[in-house]
Design a protein around this motif. Structure first.
Motif, PDB file in Angstrom:
ATOM      1  N   HIS A  28       0.697  -1.459  -0.048  1.00  0.00           N
ATOM      2  CA  HIS A  28       0.070   0.010   0.070  1.00  0.00           C
ATOM      3  C   HIS A  28       0.856   1.346   0.146  1.00  0.00           C
ATOM      4  O   HIS A  28       0.447   2.298  -0.598  1.00  0.00           O
ATOM      5  N   HIS A  35       1.189   4.448  -2.813  1.00  0.00           N
ATOM      6  CA  HIS A  35       1.088   5.641  -2.887  1.00  0.00           C
ATOM      7  C   HIS A  35       1.780   6.525  -4.000  1.00  0.00           C
ATOM      8  O   HIS A  35       1.810   7.330  -4.629  1.00  0.00           O
ATOM      9  N   SER A  40       0.790  10.063   5.478  1.00  0.00           N
ATOM     10  CA  SER A  40      -0.629  10.004   5.391  1.00  0.00           C
ATOM     11  C   SER A  40      -0.603   9.873   7.119  1.00  0.00           C
ATOM     12  O   SER A  40      -0.021   9.866   7.950  1.00  0.00           O
ATOM     13  N   HIS A  43       0.993   6.428   7.793  1.00  0.00           N
ATOM     14  CA  HIS A  43       2.559   6.170   7.270  1.00  0.00           C
ATOM     15  C   HIS A  43       3.380   7.354   7.033  1.00  0.00           C
ATOM     16  O   HIS A  43       2.687   8.347   6.640  1.00  0.00           O
ATOM     17  N   ASP A  69      -6.068   7.632   0.159  1.00  0.00           N
ATOM     18  CA  ASP A  69      -6.113   6.356  -0.413  1.00  0.00           C
ATOM     19  C   ASP A  69      -7.078   6.207  -1.585  1.00  0.00           C
ATOM     20  O   ASP A  69      -8.204   6.698  -1.568  1.00  0.00           O
TER      21      ASP A  69
HETATM   22 ZN   LIG Z   1      -2.319   5.247   2.480  1.00  0.00          ZN
END
Ligand SMILES: [Zn+2]
Lengths: 354, 226
Positions: free
Chosen positions: A119, A123, A144, A147, A314
């Motif tokens: 994931h 990004h 984010s 993360h 996301d």
């Molecule tokens: Zn994310």
């Protein structure tokens, strides 16, 4: 496999790692055919943060409908696809499992290859969907609510991790400070707006640079978050009203400065040909402004790219885009694919080594 | 996997490895061993709960996506009813029991009709209940009760102590919820005209998320003392 010769390559991406249920179809890793997102932000607002069980339940109710819409908007049927891709971590494991179980069964039913995508790395690929002139090596900052990672990409097939947060993610710090100030959720956009009216030098909050040799590209935001919250407590005890705009601006400045400085140091050290921003915090106006200005000063000629807001948060288009190089190399996931809450970004080279 | 007459294949694994890693490989192996192509499947049924929230979601997500990908009907079956369905004795009271943690069980009470077609009749609807008071309530029926379900692994001895000769406890192989009964119940639901679109196939959690309950309590408290 004859499928590998099919052109163009349409990949269906599926994303459910946190509080967005998303599906998208991307052509050849670059062109968005559809990008459908069902956000749960309102559902979690009353709790001041994402509640994993509520998120998982909502994903399950939404996901097949979202997939149906993504295919319909792309004017494609399952049989037209080349592969199904899904992010299988990092994230909330219960939420991830809905996407992973769905992707596995759908790919199996339609006899399509399954591709597992990290994931956080996905990004980064949001920038491949905007027509930006990507050149290597590049340094990417992914920040984010979940993360904060600095990644180095030396070519289309190699992503390396330079550093990550040791405690709170950057966006998490925004959320927690916003909650302590009674501003609501999610905190990022609220603080961004409020900070625009405030003085970023009003308070001198701590900035963790973690200067020791190994951690110089790692991040830490929990000390800063605690300092802001303590400051609020002191003011309240003294009966003074905090100046929210100054507080927001000073806090944001402390986060953004560290993000900018470390990204530029990494870009300099690795001779980056361009710098990418991604993740929800990449939508922060101060971060965009300061990163561009400091990059121009420190490394003139090195361009900065960031995705439009809808591709910062996301989404599944980034998942489908990140799956494309894996598809080209025939790196497919087995039916026993699992979800991993702590899947590290860039834990492996994309060419299957390491 | 069943057809009109027979159980064609049933794979069961009861080991400590996640459903997520096991379920799809198991389905694939079962189809391969049976020589049946996935495109030949005409409907999919899944135990939709109650049970572990994550486990239910893995099953239901898989069933929904299989149905979507194959364009076939899908239906959710109560785990408790599928358990009770395995007991054929006419007139029997049947109590499926699953561990719900936090000192509760997911349970219900069914009665097998004495006369053909000997369908299951629901006596107490499925719910998450405290075991102690629930067992007392069962006691009031004064008839033998056949218990099924893996809740017996933790609570079997408590039940036989509390109910004495009234409690009929099967051996381990008859305790687990078996896919064959899920398939059978699913086929019956579809034949009865139960909604068959995967969009309507939803988990039967029988319990709301804890955070939701806590928020509601807090709101109630705030409303009482402003
Ligand atoms: Zn994310």
């Amino acid at each position: 496999m004859s499928r590998l010769l099919k052109t163009p390559v349409y990949i269906l991406g599926i994303e459910s790692s946190c509080d967005e249920t998303a599906a998208a179809v991307v052509e050849d890793g670059r062109r968005i055919c559809s990008n459908v997102i069902s956000s749960q932000v309102k559902l979690h607002a009353a709790y001041g943060g994402v509640v994993p069980e509520i998120a998982s339940r909502r994903h399950l109710e939404q996901i097949n409908l979202i997939i149906e819409q993504a295919l319909a908007e792309a004017r494609l049927k399952l049989g037209d696809l080349s592969a199904v891709a899904v992010s299988n971590g990092p994230g909330l494991v219960g939420a991830l499992l809905v996407g992973v179980s769905t992707a596995k069964a759908l790919a199996y039913a339609a006899r399509l290859p399954l591709i597992a995508v990290n994931h956080v790395e996905a990004h980064l690929y949001a920038n491949f969907l905007t027509g930006a002139g990507i050149r290597y090596p590049l340094v990417a900052l992914i920040a984010s609510g979940g993360h904060t990672n600095l990644l180095l990409m030396t070519g289309p097939d190699e992503i390396l991790s330079l550093g990550q947060t040791r405690d709170d993610a950057a966006g998490e710090a925004f959320d927690k400070v916003a909650r302590a100030m009674g501003l609501g959720y999610p905190g990022g956009p609220i603080i961004d707006r409020m900070a625009a009216q405030g003085n970023p030098a009003a308070f001198d909050f701590p900035r963790a640079y973690l200067d020791e040799e190994e951690g110089r590209f790692d991040f830490s935001f929990s000390g800063l978050k605690s300092a802001v919250i303590n400051h609020l407590h002191h003011l309240r005890q003294k009966g003074e009203a905090p100046k929210p705009a100054d507080l927001a601006a000073s806090f944001q400045e402390a986060v953004v400065r560290v993000l900018v400085d470390k990204t530029i140091n990494a870009a300099r050290e690795h001779n980056a040909a361009c710098v990418l921003l991604a993740g929800g915090v990449a939508a922060n106006s101060r971060l965009r402004f300061l990163m561009r200005e400091e990059l121009m000063r420190a490394l003139p000629g090195v361009p900065l790219y960031f995705p439009p807001p809808e591709l910062c948060t996301d989404n599944a288009a980034m998942v489908a885009a990140a799956a494309y190089p894996l598809y080209r190399r025939g790196i497919f996931a087995p039916l026993n694919l699992n979800a991993h809450a702590g899947l590290p970004a860039a834990h492996r080279l994309l060419n299957g080594q390491g | 996997m069943i057809d009109d007459e027979a159980l064609l294949a049933e794979f069961t694994l009861n080991i400590r490895k996640t459903h997520s890693e096991r379920l799809m490989p198991l389905i694939d192996a079962m189809l391969k061993e049976s020589g049946i192509e996935r495109e030949q499947l005409e409907a999919v049924a899944v135990a939709a709960g109650p049970g572990s929230f994550t486990g239910i979601r893995i099953g239901v997500s898989t069933a929904r996506a299989l149905a979507q990908g194959l364009s076939i009907p899908a239906v959710g079956v109560s785990t408790l009813q599928a358990l009770a369905e395995a007991v054929p004795s006419p007139g029997a009271f049947i109590c499926p029991l699953l561990d719900a943690r936090r000192h509760e069980v997911y349970s219900a009470l069914y009665r097998r009709e004495s006369l053909p077609p000997r369908a299951l009749e629901m006596v107490i609807p499925p719910a998450a209940v405290e075991l102690g008071p629930f067992v007392q309530r069962l006691k009031s029926y004064g008839k033998p009760i056949v218990f099924v379900g893996e809740g017996l692994n933790s609570y079997g001895s408590y039940i036989s102590e509390a109910l004495g000769e009234m409690a009929v406890l099967p051996q381990a192989p008859q305790r687990a919820c078996r896919a064959a009964w899920v398939a059978l119940c699913g086929r019956r639901l579809l034949a009865q005209g139960h909604p068959s679109s995967f969009h309507e196939l939803l988990p039967q959690y029988l319990r709301r998320p804890e955070a939701e309950l806590r928020l509601e309590e807090r709101k109630k408290r705030d409303a009482q003392c402003p």
